[in-house]
Design a protein around this motif. Structure first.
Motif, PDB file in Angstrom:
ATOM      1  N   PHE A 194      -4.704   3.963  -8.015  1.00 28.89           N
ATOM      2  CA  PHE A 194      -3.895   3.514  -6.879  1.00 28.89           C
ATOM      3  C   PHE A 194      -4.271   2.080  -6.493  1.00 28.89           C
ATOM      4  CE2 PHE A 194      -3.971   2.779  -2.270  1.00 28.89           C
ATOM      5  CZ  PHE A 194      -2.615   2.849  -1.982  1.00 28.89           C
ATOM      6  N   HIS A 237      -5.851   7.903  -2.964  1.00 26.53           N
ATOM      7  CA  HIS A 237      -6.457   6.564  -2.955  1.00 26.53           C
ATOM      8  C   HIS A 237      -7.409   6.436  -4.141  1.00 26.53           C
ATOM      9  CE1 HIS A 237      -5.345   6.647   1.492  1.00 26.53           C
ATOM     10  NE2 HIS A 237      -4.682   5.635   0.989  1.00 26.53           N
ATOM     11  N   HIS A 291       0.845  -1.199   0.000  1.00 29.60           N
ATOM     12  CA  HIS A 291       0.000   0.000   0.000  1.00 29.60           C
ATOM     13  C   HIS A 291       0.887   1.258   0.000  1.00 29.60           C
ATOM     14  CE1 HIS A 291      -3.759   2.186   1.483  1.00 29.60           C
ATOM     15  NE2 HIS A 291      -2.808   3.103   1.578  1.00 29.60           N
ATOM     16  N   HIS A 297       1.925   4.266  -3.040  1.00 27.59           N
ATOM     17  CA  HIS A 297       1.773   5.721  -2.897  1.00 27.59           C
ATOM     18  C   HIS A 297       2.938   6.479  -3.543  1.00 27.59           C
ATOM     19  CE1 HIS A 297      -1.944   6.238  -0.890  1.00 27.59           C
ATOM     20  NE2 HIS A 297      -1.607   5.645   0.243  1.00 27.59           N
TER      21      HIS A 297
END
Ligand code: ZN
Length: 233
Positions: free
Chosen positions: A204, A200, A190, A194
């Motif tokens: 993504f 988000h 995660h 980024h």
């Protein structure tokens, strides 16, 4: 600084104030030196202070009740938990006669001491395990995905599992050492994603999905057990 109130005998008591929606003042026992005080939002401080001063007999009663309590909320928090999460499995806590911390099967053996001291040593120990596990894990995922952060480190933050910034890189919450490895993997992926997408957005999540199949299960685990990873503070 907590609020206090001074009794006519000069004793200062601590007020644990809760500004709640109750319609009247609520005074409840806590321990021999402090009380819980629920204050309606509309009641000005001058008013409830005047009430406390005028009802010292009530306060003395409440304090005596608090004193008699076998265990206050504060000392309950001080008690050792029976088990804690480590690598996604509950580990029982026990004391032993040795001076070091040992992990045997699913039991963590701690040197004999009062819980606050054991807690501090255990926290340090788990932090070291986190450094040895989570940072290489993050590095492996960086190699695998080709997403390379500027730096990596652990964080003691209490409000997030990981954070990614373009210049300072990725920091992972050390408490993830309590989570199953796939959950730690998901948080690594995660944060790495980024580096490509700061938000988000759909793009993504699509990128996250290409690098881990664990997203849904990991999110669910964190939702269910995440708060339990904070049991050591
Ligand atoms: Zn995020």
């Amino acid at each position: 600084m907590p609020a206090t109130h001074t009794l006519t005998d000069g004793r200062t008591i601590v007020l644990h104030i809760k500004r709640n929606t109750c319609t009247h003042l609520i005074v409840r026992p806590r321990d021999g030196g402090s009380i819980y005080l629920g204050i309606p939002p509309w009641l000005p401080e001058k008013e409830w202070r005047r009430w406390l001063a005028a009802h010292e007999n009530v306060l003395q009663d409440i304090l005596a009740k608090g004193q008699a309590r076998p265990r206050t909320a504060a000392t309950a928090q001080q008690a050792a938990p029976e088990s804690i999460w480590l690598y996604g499995r509950p580990h029982a806590l026990a004391s032993h006669d040795a001076a070091d911390i040992r992990i045997v099967d699913e039991c963590i053996l701690l040197p004999q001491a009062a819980w606050p001291e054991q807690q501090q040593r255990l926290r340090q120990h788990l932090y070291q395990l986190a450094a040895a596990d989570l940072l290489p894990r993050l590095n492996d995922h960086a190699q695998r995905t080709g997403l390379h952060p500027a730096a990596t480190a652990l964080t003691r933050a209490k409000t997030f599992w990981g954070v990614c910034r373009p210049h300072s890189g990725i920091r992972l919450n050390w408490r993830l050492i309590g989570a199953p490895p796939q959950v730690a993997d998901y948080v690594c992926v995660h944060e790495l994603c980024h580096l490509r997408h700061a938000d988000h957005s759909r793009a993504f999540w699509a990128l996250v999905d290409t690098h881990t199949p664990h997203t849904a299960a990991a999110k669910q685990w964190l939702k269910r057990h995440g708060s339990e990873l904070f049991v050591l503070g």
